[in-house]
Enzyme design. Structure first.
Site, PDB file in Angstrom:
ATOM      1  N   GLN A   1     -23.341 -24.979  10.743  1.00  0.00           N
ATOM      2  CA  GLN A   1     -24.353 -25.747  11.455  1.00  0.00           C
ATOM      3  C   GLN A   1     -25.139 -26.569  10.440  1.00  0.00           C
ATOM      4  OE1 GLN A   1     -24.233 -25.979  14.575  1.00  0.00           O
ATOM      5  NE2 GLN A   1     -23.103 -24.156  15.208  1.00  0.00           N
TER       6      GLN A   1
ATOM      7  N   CYS B   1     -22.235 -29.702  20.746  1.00  0.00           N
ATOM      8  CA  CYS B   1     -22.863 -30.835  20.074  1.00  0.00           C
ATOM      9  C   CYS B   1     -22.615 -32.127  20.840  1.00  0.00           C
ATOM     10  CB  CYS B   1     -22.351 -30.963  18.636  1.00  0.00           C
ATOM     11  SG  CYS B   1     -20.564 -31.230  18.520  1.00  0.00           S
TER      12      CYS B   1
ATOM     13  N   CYS C   1     -37.556 -43.401   4.951  1.00  0.00           N
ATOM     14  CA  CYS C   1     -36.626 -43.614   3.838  1.00  0.00           C
ATOM     15  C   CYS C   1     -36.511 -45.090   3.496  1.00  0.00           C
ATOM     16  CB  CYS C   1     -35.252 -43.060   4.224  1.00  0.00           C
ATOM     17  SG  CYS C   1     -33.973 -43.254   2.963  1.00  0.00           S
TER      18      CYS C   1
ATOM     19  N   PHE D   1     -13.979 -19.978  19.125  1.00  0.00           N
ATOM     20  CA  PHE D   1     -14.251 -21.020  18.119  1.00  0.00           C
ATOM     21  C   PHE D   1     -15.286 -20.462  17.135  1.00  0.00           C
ATOM     22  CE2 PHE D   1     -13.342 -23.037  22.209  1.00  0.00           C
ATOM     23  CZ  PHE D   1     -12.268 -23.865  21.908  1.00  0.00           C
TER      24      PHE D   1
ATOM     25  N   ASP E   1     -18.280 -22.120  21.104  1.00  0.00           N
ATOM     26  CA  ASP E   1     -18.905 -23.239  20.394  1.00  0.00           C
ATOM     27  C   ASP E   1     -17.808 -24.177  19.900  1.00  0.00           C
ATOM     28  OD1 ASP E   1     -20.489 -24.953  18.959  1.00  0.00           O
ATOM     29  OD2 ASP E   1     -21.004 -23.531  17.381  1.00  0.00           O
TER      30      ASP E   1
END
EC number: 2.1.1.-
Length: 412
Positions: free
Chosen positions: A243, A364, A62, A270, A338
Site C-alpha cells: 500500500q 483502488c 511543490c 489477492f 483486494d
C-alpha cells in the site's frame, strides 16, 4: 494557438473541463469557475495563464507542480479537494444502497513507495516523473508526497541511475522505504556488465541502501528489506506490492479487522505479502491466496517466524483464471479481497454464490468496485458501509473499503 476558456467542472482525472462548440475540453491544473487561456490540441489544452482564479485555488506544495505529472490537484483547497475525492466514490456507487463514510485523509510526506522515471540525457541523468500525458521526464529535487527518506536520497538515487544505465531509453526505478533502508528495484535499464555491477554494488554499500535489484535480479542485498504488517516482520521481495502509505494500510486493516473479528476462519484473496492476512491471523485462522510466488513466499516466511498467530496457510493461484469456487469459499466465515484496478469480476460471482457471512472488499478503483459490489448484492449480500481513503494524495485516485454481510436467510 491559445484562446480563453471558462472551466465548468472537474473531470474524473482532476482536469478542469470547459464546454466548447466542438465538445468538452480538458485543461489540467484548473478549477471550476476559473477563466483561463490555454493552447488547444483536439480535446485537450495546455494551461497558459489563469485570468480569473477560483476562491478555492491555493499555492501548490511543490515547485515542480504543473510540470511534473505526479500530482494533479495541489492547487485545490484542502476541504474542497477531500469532498471531491469522496464524491468520486459516491458517483461511482450511484444506485447502490450503502452508507459512504467521510474520506480518511492521508498527510503529505508519507508515501513510502514511488516509481521514478529515469533517462540519460545530454545534460546528465534525469530522475523524476513524467510530464502530464507526456514521455518527457521532469527531474525533481523535492516531492511533498514522499517520505523524507526518499527525498533526501534523490541525488544519490540519480547517481545510482547513472551508474547502472545501459540504455538510451527511459527506465523505471521503484524506491521503497523499509525498516532496513531503501529498497531500489530497477526495470528496463539495460544489461549490466561485470564492471558496472561491481561499481553499482560498491555504491549501494557506501550509501547504506538495503538492496538493489534489476529486472527482479538481486544485484546486492546488504540487508533484507523488512516491512512490518502489524506485529509481523516480512522480508519483501524485489518490486513487491505495498500500500502506498503505512497510515492508509493501517486504516484499511483496522476497518477490515473490525468487520471480520467474529470470523474463525478467513480467506484473504489477492493477499500479496500479507498486509491483511498476517494482521487477521492474530485472531483467526487465515488462508492466503496469491498469484505471485515471491509475494506468497514472503508471507509464508513471515508467518512461520512470527509468534502468537493462528494457523496461516498459503495457496498460489491465479484468481483471474481460476477463482475460488463458492464451494471452496463455504469453508470460511470471513473473507477479504483486494484485487488490482481491474477488480475481481469472476471471483465476485463465486463469492456471491457462497455462504460466507462477512466480506470486505478493498479497491483502488471505484468503478470496478461498483461492478463487483453489484454482483455481490445480486447474490444476497448487503453493503453495510464504504470508506474512501486518500492514500494517493493530490492525484485523481482514491482507495475504498466496502464491508458486506449476507443475512442467514439468504445463505444456501
Amino acid at each position: 494557438m491559445s484562446a480563453r476558456f471558462t472551466v465548468k467542472k472537474l473531470g474524473a482525472q482532476g482536469d478542469g473541463i470547459a464546454e466548447t462548440e466542438s465538445g468538452d475540453l480538458f485543461i489540467p491544473f484548473t478549477l471550476p469557475g476559473e477563466s483561463v487561456t490555454a493552447a488547444r490540441e483536439r480535446d485537450r489544452a495546455a494551461l497558459m495563464a489563469v485570468l480569473e482564479a477560483s476562491l478555492l485555488r491555493i499555492e501548490p506544495a511543490c515547485r515542480h507542480f504543473t510540470e511534473c505529472g505526479g500530482c494533479a490537484l495541489q492547487h485545490f483547497e484542502a476541504e474542497a479537494y477531500r469532498q471531491w475525492k469522496r464524491d468520486k466514490v459516491v458517483h461511482a456507487l450511484k444506485g447502490i444502497d450503502c452508507s459512504i463514510d467521510e474520506l480518511v485523509a492521508c498527510a503529505p510526506h508519507t508515501r513510502r513507495r514511488v516509481v521514478l522515471a529515469a533517462r540519460r540525457s545530454e545534460t546528465g541523468m534525469l530522475l523524476g516523473f513524467n510530464r502530464h500525458l507526456s514521455p518527457e521526464i521532469i527531474s525533481i529535487s523535492e516531492c511533498p508526497i514522499s517520505l523524507p527518506e526518499i527525498v533526501a536520497a534523490l541525488d544519490r538515487l540519480r547517481a545510482l541511475a547513472d551508474l547502472i544505465c545501459a540504455t538510451t531509453k527511459s527506465f523505471r526505478m521503484a524506491v521503497t522505504v523499509t525498516g532496513s533502508g531503501l529498497d531500489v528495484a530497477v526495470y528496463e535499464s539495460g544489461k549490466l556488465g561485470e564492471h558496472q555491477r561491481r561499481i553499482a554494488s560498491n555504491f549501494v554499500l557506501a550509501q547504506g541502501f538495503a538492496r538493489l535489484s534489476i529486472d527482479d535480479e538481486i544485484i546486492i542485498e546488504p540487508r533484507k528489506p523488512v516491512v512490518m504488517f502489524g506485529s509481523v516482520a516480512v522480508a519483501v521481495p524485489p518490486g513487491a506490492f505495498l500500500q502506498a502509505t503505512e497510515a492508509a494500510e493501517q486504516a484499511m486493516a483496522e476497518i477490515v479487522g473490525t468487520h471480520l473479528k467474529r470470523a474463525k476462519k478467513v480467506a484473504d484473496l489477492f493477499a500479496g505479502c500479507g498486509s491483511f492476512a498476517l494482521r487477521l491471523a492474530a485472531k483467526s485462522e487465515v488462508h492466503a491466496v496469491e498469484g505471485d510466488a515471491a509475494a506468497l513466499s514472503a508471507l509464508d516466511r513471515g508467518a512461520r517466524f512470527a509468534t502468537g498467530l493462528k494457523r496461516v496457510t498459503g495457496e498460489r493461484r491465479d484468481l483471474f483464471r481460476r477463482p475460488l469456487t463458492f464451494k471452496e469459499l463455504n469453508t470460511f466465515d470471513g473473507l477479504v479481497f483486494d484485487p488490482p484496478r481491474a477488480g475481481a469480476e469472476d471471483q465476485s460471482k463465486q463469492i456471491a454464490r457462497s455462504d460466507v457471512p462477512f466480506v470486505a472488499a478493498v479497491s483502488c478503483n471505484p468503478v470496478t468496485l461498483a461492478r463487483d459490489l453489484r454482483i455481490l448484492i445480486d447474490g444476497g449480500y448487503q453493503v453495510k458501509s464504504v470508506t474512501p481513503i486518500d492514500q494517493f494524495l493530490w492525484s485523481s485516485h482514491v482507495e475504498a473499503v466496502a464491508l458486506l454481510d449476507k443475512p442467514r436467510r439468504r445463505r444456501g
